[in-house]
Design an enzyme around this catalytic site. Sequence first.
Site, PDB file in Angstrom:
ATOM      1  N   ASP A  32       0.844  -1.229  -0.017  1.00  0.00           N
ATOM      2  CA  ASP A  32       0.148   0.185   0.342  1.00  0.00           C
ATOM      3  C   ASP A  32       0.577   1.273   0.087  1.00  0.00           C
ATOM      4  O   ASP A  32       0.482   2.530   0.957  1.00  0.00           O
ATOM      5  CB  ASP A  32      -0.617  -0.184   1.353  1.00  0.00           C
ATOM      6  CG  ASP A  32      -1.567  -1.286   1.542  1.00  0.00           C
ATOM      7  OD1 ASP A  32      -1.905  -1.624   0.053  1.00  0.00           O
ATOM      8  OD2 ASP A  32      -2.068  -1.138   2.615  1.00  0.00           O
ATOM      9  N   GLU A 242     -11.203  -0.771  -3.619  1.00  0.00           N
ATOM     10  CA  GLU A 242     -10.641   0.976  -2.550  1.00  0.00           C
ATOM     11  C   GLU A 242      -9.910   0.530  -2.800  1.00  0.00           C
ATOM     12  O   GLU A 242      -9.487   1.297  -3.868  1.00  0.00           O
ATOM     13  CB  GLU A 242     -10.385  -0.871  -1.371  1.00  0.00           C
ATOM     14  CG  GLU A 242      -9.239  -1.644  -1.591  1.00  0.00           C
ATOM     15  CD  GLU A 242      -8.969  -3.095  -0.636  1.00  0.00           C
ATOM     16  OE1 GLU A 242      -9.319  -3.438   0.166  1.00  0.00           O
ATOM     17  OE2 GLU A 242      -7.695  -4.027  -1.923  1.00  0.00           O
TER      18      GLU A 242
HETATM   19  O1  FUB Z   1      -3.131  -3.435   3.755  1.00  0.00           O
HETATM   20  C1  FUB Z   1      -3.959  -3.981   4.204  1.00  0.00           C
HETATM   21  C2  FUB Z   1      -5.847  -3.613   3.176  1.00  0.00           C
HETATM   22  O2  FUB Z   1      -5.306  -4.317   2.185  1.00  0.00           O
HETATM   23  C3  FUB Z   1      -5.237  -2.111   2.520  1.00  0.00           C
HETATM   24  O3  FUB Z   1      -5.977  -1.513   3.349  1.00  0.00           O
HETATM   25  C4  FUB Z   1      -6.038  -2.031   1.203  1.00  0.00           C
HETATM   26  O4  FUB Z   1      -6.000  -0.914   0.222  1.00  0.00           O
HETATM   27  C5  FUB Z   1      -5.444  -3.176   0.474  1.00  0.00           C
HETATM   28  O5  FUB Z   1      -3.951  -3.812   0.291  1.00  0.00           O
END
Ligand code: FUB
Length: 342
Positions: A32, A242
């Site tokens: 991320d 997301e």
């Molecule tokens: O790293 C945890 C979660 O996985 C993140 O918040 C999302 O965007 C995904 O990458």
Amino acid sequence: LAATTNLDAQKAFNSSDHYLAQPLIKNIYTADPSAHVFKGKIYIYPSHDVEAGVKENDNGDHFDMRDYHILSMSSIPGKVTDHGVALSVKDISWAGRQLWAPDAAYKNGTYYLYFPVKDKQDVFKIGVATSKSPTGPFKAQPKPIEGSFSIDPAVFTDTDGNSYMYFGGIWGGQLQRWSNGKYDENGSKTDLGKADEPALTAKVAKMSKNMLEFDGPVRDVQIVDKEGKPLLTKDHNRRFFEGGWMHKYKGKYYFSYSTGDTHLLAYAIGDNPFGPFTYEGIFMNPVEGWTTHHSIVEFKGKWYIFYHDTQLSGKTHLRNIKVAELKHNADGTISMVETYKK
Ligand code: FUB
């Protein structure tokens, strides 16, 4: 502190324009990556993946991260410096578990680290911590940002100095549980399941002048098709899941995001930070591993995408970050970025 000269990446960069990026660091697992240029250097704010021994489940409990390390680079490609622990979950008074994807901003001599973490009731909220240094240590505010929820904050500062936070993530990120404005722990498990209705989407709020609060309402990031119609829930290859990010290119606002359960990176273009944004296309195919999460930044006259895959571990919760050049075409579209395949 650890410094790695990424020789593989260096060689790949030297050998071709269309290189396949290599992991930026190997001493810890990272994911991320939110990249920013502060005072002429690249600073990367990633999640710090660890093997916590938590069984894999649909909620993402196995992503049980406990702290953040900040990385920096003076050039791309180049040496990557790991500046050590910048903030730990144990130093956030209201936090329960799971420090997920962070972001950062700078204003008037202070650096702000924005982070999603579950509170003691197991509800994701977004917090903010401050430091006089881009690499911390950061001190967390005593409470989450009022009105914040879910995950994946991305803070964009416009050329006029105003800042905006984009946030939200479906499924383990709990966005779907807020569809009535309040947290509903028995709410939908994923995307509300209303196939022919407008898709659940990311949120955006203007930041207050002190960067610690929202200034105004939390709004939907509307993503529409070329006819101006909102993307629908069933449109899994195009709708938001997301990992939202905003960058500005030639006066246009590019909202890019992960389609999540179809694992694509997509983008939509608008005329102002609140949108609406018209869906334009995809610029990255699925990476190795379940999650896809990126950031886009301009550095020394070139644009770059920072992202992750699971090349080093082969495990979905132990990821490694990478960087590749991002090309905008003459018509404003974005070229596909190549990904690593086993
Ligand atoms: O790293 C945890 C979660 O996985 C993140 O918040 C999302 O965007 C995904 O990458």
